[in-house]
Structures are given as C-alpha cells and as structure tokens.
Design a protein around this motif. Sequence first.
Motif, PDB file in Angstrom:
ATOM      1  N   ARG A 477       0.285 -12.054   1.391  1.00 42.11           N
ATOM      2  CA  ARG A 477       1.533 -11.338   1.780  1.00 42.11           C
ATOM      3  C   ARG A 477       1.721 -10.112   1.617  1.00 42.11           C
ATOM      4  NH1 ARG A 477       8.240 -11.224   0.621  1.00 42.11           N
ATOM      5  NH2 ARG A 477       7.770 -11.032  -1.251  1.00 42.11           N
ATOM      6  N   GLU A 478       0.848 -10.201   0.160  1.00 41.67           N
ATOM      7  CA  GLU A 478       0.652  -8.522  -0.477  1.00 41.67           C
ATOM      8  C   GLU A 478      -0.261  -8.675  -1.092  1.00 41.67           C
ATOM      9  OE1 GLU A 478       3.319  -5.344  -1.843  1.00 41.67           O
ATOM     10  OE2 GLU A 478       3.354  -7.341  -3.671  1.00 41.67           O
ATOM     11  N   VAL A 479      -1.069  -7.709  -0.921  1.00 45.20           N
ATOM     12  CA  VAL A 479      -2.186  -6.868  -1.987  1.00 45.20           C
ATOM     13  C   VAL A 479      -2.282  -5.967  -2.826  1.00 45.20           C
ATOM     14  CG1 VAL A 479      -4.857  -6.094  -1.294  1.00 45.20           C
ATOM     15  CG2 VAL A 479      -3.677  -7.512   0.470  1.00 45.20           C
ATOM     16  N   THR A 480      -2.470  -5.835  -3.840  1.00 40.86           N
ATOM     17  CA  THR A 480      -1.939  -4.755  -4.873  1.00 40.86           C
ATOM     18  C   THR A 480      -3.304  -4.813  -5.507  1.00 40.86           C
ATOM     19  OG1 THR A 480       0.230  -5.900  -5.194  1.00 40.86           O
ATOM     20  CG2 THR A 480      -0.168  -4.501  -6.191  1.00 40.86           C
ATOM     21  N   GLN A 481      -3.143  -2.720  -6.243  1.00 41.58           N
ATOM     22  CA  GLN A 481      -4.654  -2.621  -6.912  1.00 41.58           C
ATOM     23  C   GLN A 481      -4.005  -1.727  -7.894  1.00 41.58           C
ATOM     24  OE1 GLN A 481      -8.277  -4.028  -5.797  1.00 41.58           O
ATOM     25  NE2 GLN A 481      -9.211  -2.761  -7.264  1.00 41.58           N
ATOM     26  N   ARG A 482      -4.187  -1.966  -8.995  1.00 43.17           N
ATOM     27  CA  ARG A 482      -4.047  -0.494  -9.688  1.00 43.17           C
ATOM     28  C   ARG A 482      -5.709   0.463  -9.852  1.00 43.17           C
ATOM     29  NH1 ARG A 482      -1.371   0.767 -14.838  1.00 43.17           N
ATOM     30  NH2 ARG A 482       0.099  -0.933 -14.247  1.00 43.17           N
ATOM     31  N   PHE A 483      -4.974   1.609  -9.910  1.00 44.44           N
ATOM     32  CA  PHE A 483      -6.115   3.094  -9.855  1.00 44.44           C
ATOM     33  C   PHE A 483      -5.961   4.000 -10.861  1.00 44.44           C
ATOM     34  CE2 PHE A 483      -5.917   0.678  -5.568  1.00 44.44           C
ATOM     35  CZ  PHE A 483      -6.772   0.129  -5.071  1.00 44.44           C
TER      36      PHE A 483
END
Length: 721
Positions: A477-483
């Motif tokens: 449902r959700e794609v999340t990533q820290r940058f």
Amino acid sequence: MPYTPSGFFCDRLIRERERRDGEGSLNKPLRFNGQDFTVLRQESLQSKGLFEDDSFPATVESLGFKELGHKSNKVKNIVWKRPKEICENPQFIVGGASRTDICQGDLGDCWLLAAIACLTLNEKLLYRVVPQEQSFSEGYGGIFHFQFWRYGDWVDVVIDDRIPTFNNQLVFTKSAERNEFWSALLEKAYAKLHGSYEALKGGNTTEAMEDFTGGVTEFYEMKEAPKELYKIMKKALERGSLMGCSIDSLVPARFETRTVTGLVKGHAYSVTAVDECKPSQQKDSKVRLVRLRNPWGQVEWNGPWSDNSKEWTTLSKADKDKLQHQSAEDGEFWMSFEDFKKNYTKIEICNLTPDALEDDKIHKWTVSVNEGRWVRGCSAGGCRNYPDTFWTNPQYRLRLLEEDDDPEDNEVGCTFVVALMQKNRRKERKMGANLFTIGFAIYEVPKEMHGNKQHMQKDFFLFNSSKARCKSYINLREVTQRFRLSSGEYVIVPSTYEPHQEGEFILRVFSEKRNTSEEIENRIEADHPVPAPASAGEESEEDQQFRTIFQEIAGDDMEITANELKNVLNRVITKHKDLNTEGFSLESCRSMIALMDMDGTSRLNLQEFRHLWNKIKQWQGIFKHYNADQSGSINSYEMRNAVNDAVMCLVSRSGFRLNNQLYDIITMRYANENMNIDFDSFISCLVRLEAMFRAFQAFDQDGDGTIRLSVLEWLQLTMYA
C-alpha cells in the motif's frame, strides 16, 4: 476502476472545500458515509429503539465477497448478535484497555490486531481512535463510533453493535474478558471503513498503525539493519512510535505455523518494550531485551528470557518489577535483542506526525501532504523503463530549506522521508482490484530552473539521471524511504511500475527541518481574451478562396449557421490530405459558433469566421507536428504538449495554464478507447477551453479569480458552451 469527471472530480472539489472549512482534522473529523454519531444516537434514544446501520448491515455482504460470501459454507451458521444477547453485564472497556484485550478470531487480520496492541501502549493515541464515554448502560442506543486516519483526513466511523457469532461465541476478534467488547467493535468499524470483514484478510501491520495515527512507517530488514537498531527502537518507543515485526515464511502454505521455539512464521507481532538488565553473574555488561506480543493472546517464545526461563532467576526483584515480568500464557514474552535479530526477518516503526503529538519535548516532523492520481492515457506513465510516457506522471516540486542540526558522519544535508501511498485498493478487492507495484524517483532541479513551476518534459528525464529513488518498486500500500540530500529544489515523480494503470495516491514528505512540496501545474490561469486584429495586408490566395466559399454558402445575409459552417470547413479540410480526417462534426461546429458568436445570433459573419479560421490554422499546424505518422490522431500522452503549444501560439489573445486534474478531464472527455485524439476532437477541446475561459472572464467583473453563479446562469453557461 474507471472514474468520471462528474464523480471523482466533484468529490475531490468537495473534499478540498471541506478541508478549507477545517473538516478532516483531528478536532473536526469527516463523517464517514455522512453519518453523525451524536444525531443518530439521540434519534435512537428518543425512539427507544436500538440503532441499525443500513450502510453496514448485519448481512453476508458485510462479512465478505468470496471466502465469506454468499456461496461460502463458513457464513451459514453465523448469527449477528448484540453484546447484551451474548453475555450478562457487557462492558465497553473492563479495567482499562490493554494489549491483552485483543485475541485473534477466525480472520487473517493479525496485522491489524498487532497494531491495536501497540496502540494500547499510548493512552492518548488509543482514546483518539476509541472515543471514551461509550458504554452499554448510560446513553446506550446500540450505536458506537471510532476514528481513523484515512489518506490525509481523520474520519469518524459509526457502527451498530451487532457482531458476528457462532454458537454464541464471537467469530472474529475478542477480548480475554468475555464481557469486554471494545476491540471487537473497533474491528467492525475498521471492516466497515474497507467494505467488509473479508477485506481485512492479509496485510501489513504498518497499514493499520498509520490508520490509527496518521504517522509514517519505516521498514528495516534484519539482514540490512543499521548497527544502531537497538538505539533506534528504544528512541522510537520513547517518542510514542508504534512498532511491529514478523518472520517471513518462504513457503506460502506454511504461513502462520509454529516453530520449535514457539515463534510463528508469516505472523505479525507487536514490539511493546525495549530495555536493559544486569544479571547477577555478569559484573559489567548488561543484557539488552525486547518485549513482544503475539496477537493470538497465546503461543509464546520458549527460548532464553521466555516467561519461565532460568535467566530470570539471575535478576533482582527490582529488575523484575521494572521489566514487569510475569509468567502467564497471554501471548507476551521477553527475548534478548540478539535472539530477536536472529529470529525475526523485519521490523516496522510508525513515527508519529505533529498532529499526533502534543508534548513539546517529543521530536516532531515537518509534513507536506499531496493528493494525486494516475489516469490512463494522460498521467499513468509507468516507471523510467518507459521513457515515452514516464514524464507524464504527476510531478511534485520539493524544496529542502534547512539542513540537519546534527549531521551523521560529518555529512551536511537535509534528512527527509518520502512516503507514497496508493488509495482504496483494499476496499476495491471485491471488484478484483489488487495492489499496484509502485515507487518513485527524485531528480535535482537545475539552478536556472529554480522557482519555475513548469512540468518537466520528456527531454529532461532522457538526459538527467535520478538523484535518489526508492530501493525497489513493490506491491505494498505504501512505499517509504529515508534520504539525505543537499538543500535545494528537487522533483519527485511517483508512478506505477507499468504504464496505463489508473488509481489514486497520496505523497507525503516528512523532514526534521523545514521543507515544502507541491504539485507542479497546480494553478489554473487565464488572460483576458483580445480579438485578433484584422490583417492590413493583401488577402492570400487561401483567404480569397474562403471569401468566395463563404459568400457562396452564406447568401445575401453574409452569415452562416452551424450546418453551413460545417460545410465550409469540411470543403477546405478535405484539401489537406495529410490530416486524414473525416471532417468536423455538427456538434464541433456548434461549439465554434458559441465561441465566436459575439452578437448572440447563433451565426457567424465573415469577420467572425475569419478570426475562427486563423485559430484553426494555428491549431492545425500543432496537430500536424504531433501527428507525425499521419495516422489522423495524436497520442493522449502528447495532448499535454499539444495544448501547451496551442497556449503559446494564442497567449496574447487567450492564454491559459491548466492543472493536472484538467489534463485528466481532457483525456477522458476527448480520447477514444485507444487513448488517441483525432483532429476534430483536438479542435473541439481547444475551442471549448477558450470559450469557457472567455465566459468566466465575463462573469469575473472584479478580476479576483472567483465568480458566483445562480443555477440558471450555470445552466445557461454550460449548455451553450
């Protein structure tokens, strides 16, 4: 599922207006299905009857559509009962809501129950989702309500208290206390939000965590977890974050099977505490521990630091009390952090957003939220593997304004998290919908283009590589990533992996410092139309031919009707073999007359006709440019560029800029089933755009960009355009 302008776009305008009025906030949640809890409860009390929810009735339709549908044997003996029919003295909450109140039933929603267990650790969050002052005694009318975060808005969901039972036992979630019902009713409200109980089968703990808090979730695979994972977990729990974990099962048939250590594969657990202790035999070093809970309410880890293991004998009573150690088959247990890393596959941490936190001492995020959608034939361009359409995806300009206060490894930059969430796919399962494979890429905007809000074109993506992107496209449902990137301007491009897949999404950007994100092309603008001056030069050969044809058809009054206009235009157009068109329809010609008819006669004189033809000639050149294969039509994905070119040609007369929602409408209105637009439709589209802008400007007397119309004025305007 397909959308229509009159459906989706009207709903979206209503939602935006509600937000401006404060609707959808924590203090003023939207009423799901338009149901007002206070009004409905009062009606039930006055009528001395118990509320029955027609929008989520006690029928098979509310149970499910396949395994719990009409043809399923599982539903034949299910009876819907109210708590007062199930036991004596039912209670909403007994002795405070706790994680032991949640025991899984015959529904594969352990992911939901693990999130509920996490929720009980934070009373403030819990009682936001589960409003207090609900009971089966004072003010009881058979009606309850719960609140969830749903794609950017808080919604209040009303239910009646009829619950599925079998042999007078709850079929789905239940409490360890037979007369406690808050968890069962919460599950029912969540099922209503998604259309049925069966819609809750299978999921990810983070999905429910976010729906309870509006937070953002980060995933960590244990094999790739950072060295400071224990510190991250401890800080997260101190900040009130919700946390879940699971053990992947490589063999689907063996999902939710118990291992020899008592752990269950393919099953969601809650992380309820992280702490340290100092066993008596260890002089200096401490043991790091993790407390977990199985939502079944039973089946626990039997290794070191389990309920009855020998390790507990090495601790002082004070340490045992601090860790709240107890030996009970309640599904909760401790294990060492090292065993935790060895046995579990992944961990999910749901970080809370500013509206979920009131304590100034707790770390807060800066959050930007954008709604969007992918439309087949217009803005559903697929991933970078499809360069001809990738650029047509929605684009969001991100401005990173402040760098981190305490950069790690002496790297200067701005830390932020991007979260792309697709909407409504769970609710649409019964119609065959599955989760799309989604992802996003981030591109740096050249300095010379800072502040420019134009949609980035195809060439930009052909000659510039992404600055950052999600690890992979995935069907969650959700794609999340820290940058972490340098301060500046960037473009985020969210997309499905394959092109032509239609759906809605929200894109959220979270950062520790200030940032802004907004959709590119989010404004609609128009200049005042000014009639084109007549040419002072000699008439061209084509102009002379037109005058002759016009006089021949118009007759003595030198004015032509829509039918006569059709004859004039099509006689000329047939000479342009490269257009490969069947000519203009009568409806198109009526629209042209509506645009150019300055005196309200429904006819065109020679001057009005000449002005119209000048426009058509310019638009014809643009159409030919994009109709390079002379097929007679242009691809709907190129329609955006074609319209933009038309704007540049006509900016001095009737300039306009459209937003992405209007490009979507144009595609749905004028493209055929193959997502192509022919010459007639192309001209009709541009004629209608200019006509509607001209009408708006006529009503916008004070030039403030807003108008007020009566029903009659609205009908007159839209019917003639």
